[in-house]
Design an enzyme around this catalytic site. Structure first.
Site, PDB file in Angstrom:
ATOM      1  N   PHE A   1      95.833  32.186  38.452  1.00 40.91           N
ATOM      2  CA  PHE A   1      94.878  33.016  37.721  1.00 40.91           C
ATOM      3  C   PHE A   1      93.829  32.152  37.045  1.00 40.91           C
ATOM      4  O   PHE A   1      92.627  32.454  37.094  1.00 40.91           O
ATOM      5  CB  PHE A   1      95.587  33.880  36.677  1.00 40.91           C
ATOM      6  CG  PHE A   1      94.622  34.624  35.788  1.00 40.91           C
ATOM      7  CD1 PHE A   1      94.158  35.874  36.149  1.00 40.91           C
ATOM      8  CD2 PHE A   1      94.157  34.063  34.604  1.00 40.91           C
ATOM      9  CE1 PHE A   1      93.241  36.547  35.354  1.00 40.91           C
ATOM     10  CE2 PHE A   1      93.243  34.720  33.799  1.00 40.91           C
ATOM     11  CZ  PHE A   1      92.779  35.968  34.175  1.00 40.91           C
TER      12      PHE A   1
ATOM     13  N   VAL B   1     101.463  24.904  25.169  1.00 39.24           N
ATOM     14  CA  VAL B   1     101.447  25.997  24.193  1.00 39.24           C
ATOM     15  C   VAL B   1     102.635  25.923  23.243  1.00 39.24           C
ATOM     16  O   VAL B   1     102.648  26.605  22.210  1.00 39.24           O
ATOM     17  CB  VAL B   1     101.417  27.376  24.890  1.00 39.24           C
ATOM     18  CG1 VAL B   1     100.107  27.567  25.627  1.00 39.24           C
ATOM     19  CG2 VAL B   1     102.606  27.578  25.813  1.00 39.24           C
TER      20      VAL B   1
ATOM     21  N   ASP C   1      99.523  19.657  32.727  1.00 37.19           N
ATOM     22  CA  ASP C   1      99.703  18.809  33.906  1.00 37.19           C
ATOM     23  C   ASP C   1      98.424  18.031  34.196  1.00 37.19           C
ATOM     24  O   ASP C   1      97.433  18.590  34.655  1.00 37.19           O
ATOM     25  CB  ASP C   1     100.095  19.671  35.110  1.00 37.19           C
ATOM     26  CG  ASP C   1     100.574  18.849  36.307  1.00 37.19           C
ATOM     27  OD1 ASP C   1      99.961  17.792  36.568  1.00 37.19           O
ATOM     28  OD2 ASP C   1     101.540  19.265  36.965  1.00 37.19           O
TER      29      ASP C   1
ATOM     30  N   ARG D   1     100.626  31.944  43.698  1.00 41.67           N
ATOM     31  CA  ARG D   1     101.761  31.046  43.896  1.00 41.67           C
ATOM     32  C   ARG D   1     103.056  31.753  43.505  1.00 41.67           C
ATOM     33  O   ARG D   1     103.166  32.323  42.437  1.00 41.67           O
ATOM     34  CB  ARG D   1     101.561  29.802  43.029  1.00 41.67           C
ATOM     35  CG  ARG D   1     102.590  28.708  43.235  1.00 41.67           C
ATOM     36  CD  ARG D   1     102.231  27.513  42.379  1.00 41.67           C
ATOM     37  NE  ARG D   1     102.159  27.890  40.969  1.00 41.67           N
ATOM     38  CZ  ARG D   1     101.570  27.154  40.036  1.00 41.67           C
ATOM     39  NH1 ARG D   1     100.967  26.043  40.365  1.00 41.67           N
ATOM     40  NH2 ARG D   1     101.558  27.552  38.780  1.00 41.67           N
TER      41      ARG D   1
ATOM     42  N   LYS E   1     107.110  43.435  34.376  1.00 38.53           N
ATOM     43  CA  LYS E   1     108.514  43.190  34.026  1.00 38.53           C
ATOM     44  C   LYS E   1     108.765  43.270  32.527  1.00 38.53           C
ATOM     45  O   LYS E   1     109.917  43.296  32.086  1.00 38.53           O
ATOM     46  CB  LYS E   1     108.950  41.844  34.594  1.00 38.53           C
ATOM     47  CG  LYS E   1     108.933  41.816  36.113  1.00 38.53           C
ATOM     48  CD  LYS E   1     109.128  40.424  36.670  1.00 38.53           C
ATOM     49  CE  LYS E   1     109.042  40.444  38.203  1.00 38.53           C
ATOM     50  NZ  LYS E   1     107.712  40.837  38.705  1.00 38.53           N
TER      51      LYS E   1
ATOM     52  N   VAL F   1     105.386  37.002  47.340  1.00 35.53           N
ATOM     53  CA  VAL F   1     106.090  37.148  48.612  1.00 35.53           C
ATOM     54  C   VAL F   1     105.134  37.073  49.806  1.00 35.53           C
ATOM     55  O   VAL F   1     105.525  36.626  50.886  1.00 35.53           O
ATOM     56  CB  VAL F   1     106.893  38.472  48.644  1.00 35.53           C
ATOM     57  CG1 VAL F   1     105.961  39.683  48.650  1.00 35.53           C
ATOM     58  CG2 VAL F   1     107.834  38.517  49.833  1.00 35.53           C
TER      59      VAL F   1
ATOM     60  N   THR G   1     114.842  41.890  50.249  1.00 35.15           N
ATOM     61  CA  THR G   1     115.981  42.033  49.331  1.00 35.15           C
ATOM     62  C   THR G   1     116.627  43.408  49.431  1.00 35.15           C
ATOM     63  O   THR G   1     117.846  43.539  49.428  1.00 35.15           O
ATOM     64  CB  THR G   1     115.541  41.782  47.884  1.00 35.15           C
ATOM     65  OG1 THR G   1     114.424  42.633  47.591  1.00 35.15           O
ATOM     66  CG2 THR G   1     115.124  40.337  47.677  1.00 35.15           C
TER      67      THR G   1
END
Length: 352
Positions: A25, A78, A48, A188, A143, A191, A209
């Site tokens: 993003f 963070v 990184d 990244r 989620k 699916v 699944t």
């Protein structure tokens, strides 16, 4: 294919910082803003150094020296409140995209996810208030609604932290909001890239699944457009949810490889069969804004005009889930989304 209208120029002259700026993003957000806006500074905050270096090299090949002169790269985590407080000096807009996201990894490493997703959110709030940042918008996930896994629980705690932060801003006037959307096509860990890789390697079947499983789908371009448009709309305390299509995992596999059979592997630990972005318990606070919903804050101790003064509330008991969605992707629609995702920006990188 970006269905979410953005107000070009909304970030002109602003100093903008994006956490997790080297992620899927973050990189698309930076490309979009640098191509379509004229920020005073655009700061990538991430931990990184290699990814930052690679991002700088890639961008230098695609953007003009004038555009690159607005870029800043700030190493930090963070989890480190002091470093964040330094990074946010002079910043007016923060887009918080940094997070740990892998559901199985969260089940095995809960403390790591709590450190980054929950305590990291609290650190963003503290640093933003200390620096009198004008707007903070945080990326969430489907989620976080009725969480069934540790990752979702940490993002729910993060969402609550940002919503409540508006009550702490006082005369600073900082405003905090959240965007919540589903699976990002082509990102990244998604699916779709996995299926694409398996197909390219000559796989004899594709792993599924559960044949009943459904998911919401959005492209990176749409996700960035949604965040930018929410920055213009936000009044503080909202959780914005886009109206996006659903698709079954079996249809996804059939669209990408119609000649390959599927192989059932079972639901992973913490994985949901269907995804929900708005629960029935939230319905009494949900406003329909046309191309999106806004879950308004239930507890308001700051100056804020409700969207419901100009837009309708949803019906009592309303919920927004991937299996009961009104909009579904056809095979052709899915392939078009995949093409849109692989193309990246539709505007010229040097056309700002």
């Amino acid at each position: 294919m970006n269905r979410f209208r953005t107000d070009s120029g909304a970030l002109d002259g602003k100093t903008v910082l994006v956490t997790g700026g080297t992620g899927s993003f973050g990189r698309r957000f930076v490309d979009t803003v640098l191509s379509t806006e004229r920020p005073r500074k655009l700061i990538v905050f991430s931990r990184d150094e290699l990814k930052q270096h690679e991002m700088q090299v890639d961008m230098a090949a695609r953007f003009s020296s004038e555009q690159m002169s607005r870029m800043r790269f700030f190493l930090g985590d963070v989890r480190d409140r002091q470093r964040l407080t330094l990074a946010l000096r002079g910043v007016e807009v923060v887009v918080h995209a940094a997070a740990l996201k892998q559901v199985p990894a969260a089940e095995y490493n809960p403390s790591e996810f709590i450190q980054t997703n929950v305590l990291g959110a609290e650190n963003i709030v503290w640093a933003a208030l200390a620096n009198r940042v004008q707007k903070v918008i945080a990326l969430s996930t489907d989620k976080a609604c009725n969480p069934a896994n540790l990752y979702g629980a940490t993002k729910l705690a993060s969402d609550k932290t940002f919503v409540a932060a508006n009550n702490l801003s006082g005369d600073i006037g900082a405003r905090f909001a959240v965007v919540r959307y589903g699976n990002v096509v082509g990102s990244r860990g998604s699916v779709a890239p996995l299926f694409k890789k398996l197909i390219a390697q000559g796989a004899r079947d594709l792993p599924i699944t559960d044949p009943r499983m459904t998911r919401f789908w959005i492209t990176l371009n749409q996700g960035v457009g949604f965040v930018l448009s929410c920055l213009s709309l936000m009044r503080g305390g909202e959780i914005f949810v886009p109206k996006i299509p659903s698709m079954t995992m079996t249809d996804l596999a059939a669209a990408m490889a119609p000649d390959l059979p599927i192989r059932l592997i079972g639901i992973r630990p913490g994985e949901k069969l269907h995804e929900m972005m708005i629960s029935a318990d939230d319905a009494r606070h949900v406003v329909d804004l046309g191309d999106r919903y806004a879950i308004e804050p239930a507890f308001v101790e700051f100056s804020r005009e409700s969207f419901s003064s100009a837009h309708p509330l949803v019906e009592d008991g309303f919920s927004y889930a991937s299996n009961t969605n009104d909009e579904w992707l056809s095979h052709e629609d899915l392939l078009a989304l995949l093409n849109d995702s692989s193309r990246g920006l539709t505007t010229s990188a040097t056309g700002a």
